[in-house]
Write a protein that holds these residues in place. Sequence first.
Motif, PDB file in Angstrom:
ATOM      1  N   GLU A  27       0.411  -1.258  -0.334  1.00 44.48           N
ATOM      2  CA  GLU A  27      -0.052   0.095   0.218  1.00 44.48           C
ATOM      3  C   GLU A  27       0.360   0.962  -0.268  1.00 44.48           C
ATOM      4  OE1 GLU A  27      -3.476  -0.099   0.095  1.00 44.48           O
ATOM      5  OE2 GLU A  27      -3.004  -2.291  -0.678  1.00 44.48           O
ATOM      6  N   GLU A  28       1.743   1.630   0.727  1.00 47.87           N
ATOM      7  CA  GLU A  28       2.801   1.957   0.565  1.00 47.87           C
ATOM      8  C   GLU A  28       4.231   2.233  -0.513  1.00 47.87           C
ATOM      9  OE1 GLU A  28       2.676   5.309   2.531  1.00 47.87           O
ATOM     10  OE2 GLU A  28       0.558   4.332   3.079  1.00 47.87           O
ATOM     11  N   LYS A  48       4.413  15.135  -6.535  1.00 43.90           N
ATOM     12  CA  LYS A  48       3.480  14.484  -7.397  1.00 43.90           C
ATOM     13  C   LYS A  48       3.723  13.668  -7.459  1.00 43.90           C
ATOM     14  CE  LYS A  48       0.731  16.678  -9.070  1.00 43.90           C
ATOM     15  NZ  LYS A  48      -0.854  17.705  -8.838  1.00 43.90           N
ATOM     16  N   TYR A  50       3.043   9.281  -6.552  1.00 41.08           N
ATOM     17  CA  TYR A  50       1.679   9.013  -5.955  1.00 41.08           C
ATOM     18  C   TYR A  50       1.468   7.176  -5.114  1.00 41.08           C
ATOM     19  CZ  TYR A  50      -0.496  12.007  -9.036  1.00 41.08           C
ATOM     20  OH  TYR A  50      -0.657  13.842  -9.247  1.00 41.08           O
ATOM     21  N   LYS A  51       1.389   7.069  -4.074  1.00 37.81           N
ATOM     22  CA  LYS A  51       1.970   5.601  -3.399  1.00 37.81           C
ATOM     23  C   LYS A  51       0.427   4.523  -4.078  1.00 37.81           C
ATOM     24  CE  LYS A  51       3.713   6.738   0.544  1.00 37.81           C
ATOM     25  NZ  LYS A  51       4.283   7.876   1.897  1.00 37.81           N
ATOM     26  N   CYS A  53      -2.207   3.188  -2.406  1.00 40.57           N
ATOM     27  CA  CYS A  53      -2.780   3.680  -2.072  1.00 40.57           C
ATOM     28  C   CYS A  53      -3.646   4.823  -2.685  1.00 40.57           C
ATOM     29  CB  CYS A  53      -2.245   3.486  -0.146  1.00 40.57           C
ATOM     30  SG  CYS A  53      -0.913   5.234   0.466  1.00 40.57           S
ATOM     31  N   ASP A  54      -2.710   5.957  -2.670  1.00 47.51           N
ATOM     32  CA  ASP A  54      -3.170   7.377  -3.257  1.00 47.51           C
ATOM     33  C   ASP A  54      -3.920   6.537  -4.870  1.00 47.51           C
ATOM     34  OD1 ASP A  54      -1.962   8.617  -1.398  1.00 47.51           O
ATOM     35  OD2 ASP A  54      -0.045   8.715  -2.946  1.00 47.51           O
ATOM     36  N   LEU A  55      -3.405   5.633  -4.930  1.00 46.63           N
ATOM     37  CA  LEU A  55      -4.278   5.646  -6.546  1.00 46.63           C
ATOM     38  C   LEU A  55      -5.761   5.184  -5.912  1.00 46.63           C
ATOM     39  CD1 LEU A  55      -1.009   3.833  -8.048  1.00 46.63           C
ATOM     40  CD2 LEU A  55      -2.539   6.447  -8.946  1.00 46.63           C
ATOM     41  N   CYS A  57      -7.579   4.720  -3.869  1.00 51.03           N
ATOM     42  CA  CYS A  57      -8.225   5.159  -2.951  1.00 51.03           C
ATOM     43  C   CYS A  57      -8.802   6.505  -4.293  1.00 51.03           C
ATOM     44  CB  CYS A  57      -7.778   6.517  -2.308  1.00 51.03           C
ATOM     45  SG  CYS A  57      -7.597   5.654  -0.317  1.00 51.03           S
ATOM     46  N   SER A  58      -8.681   6.660  -5.213  1.00 52.20           N
ATOM     47  CA  SER A  58      -8.755   8.178  -6.620  1.00 52.20           C
ATOM     48  C   SER A  58      -8.967   6.763  -7.524  1.00 52.20           C
ATOM     49  CB  SER A  58      -7.876   8.816  -6.827  1.00 52.20           C
ATOM     50  OG  SER A  58      -6.762   7.444  -7.684  1.00 52.20           O
ATOM     51  N   CYS A  62      -2.181   3.431 -12.320  1.00 52.86           N
ATOM     52  CA  CYS A  62      -1.280   3.709 -12.403  1.00 52.86           C
ATOM     53  C   CYS A  62      -1.174   4.504 -13.714  1.00 52.86           C
ATOM     54  CB  CYS A  62       0.078   3.291 -11.666  1.00 52.86           C
ATOM     55  SG  CYS A  62       1.344   3.993 -11.227  1.00 52.86           S
ATOM     56  N   GLN A  65      -2.835   7.018 -14.451  1.00 51.88           N
ATOM     57  CA  GLN A  65      -2.856   7.862 -13.561  1.00 51.88           C
ATOM     58  C   GLN A  65      -0.885   8.736 -14.195  1.00 51.88           C
ATOM     59  OE1 GLN A  65      -3.457  11.123 -11.848  1.00 51.88           O
ATOM     60  NE2 GLN A  65      -3.650  10.379 -10.361  1.00 51.88           N
TER      61      GLN A  65
END
Length: 166
Positions: A27-28, A48, A50-51, A53-55, A57-58, A62, A65
């Motif tokens: 996740e990290e 900018k 992106y981990k 977990c960020d991806l 959640c959004s 990847c 993004q």
Amino acid sequence: MSAASGMLVADRVKTLYDKMKVASNKEERIRLIVFSIKDNMIDVHEDKIYKQCDLDCSKIDCFDQFKNHLCAKQSLYLLYDCHFEKKELGTQEDLVFAMWNGPETSIKNRMTYCSSVSAIKKCFPGIKHDIEMTDFDEAATRANFMEKLNVTDVTSVEGKPLRGCM
């Protein structure tokens, strides 16, 4: 860090690359970093980073993004932890370094990024894929992107299938 072109590279660029290579927690795990040049320094573009977990959640993968950062009037460097499946080999994870010069980027900006690319590349030993992109078509589809990387027999990128490719 300094380079022959006179362009400096922020110390955290190498630190982030090292973190990206050695991910202990899924996740990290850092999946994408966007870099730019500002005040004669290559550094993370507007924080900018992106981990996974960020991806999650959004709800954007990847690859999408990565594509979202390609702007017509901008130049950037991107470091992307690309996950894909191959027919015979299963899941692969490769680091991709990309230099993006949008089709409407000024000549001065293009020259700055092209002449400074060696400075940032020195921070990334062992990168498997190193590409230059100037056209949106090169990443318009997952198939086009894998073709740009010269990777064959791919069935999916970031868990989404390729259609009518290789």
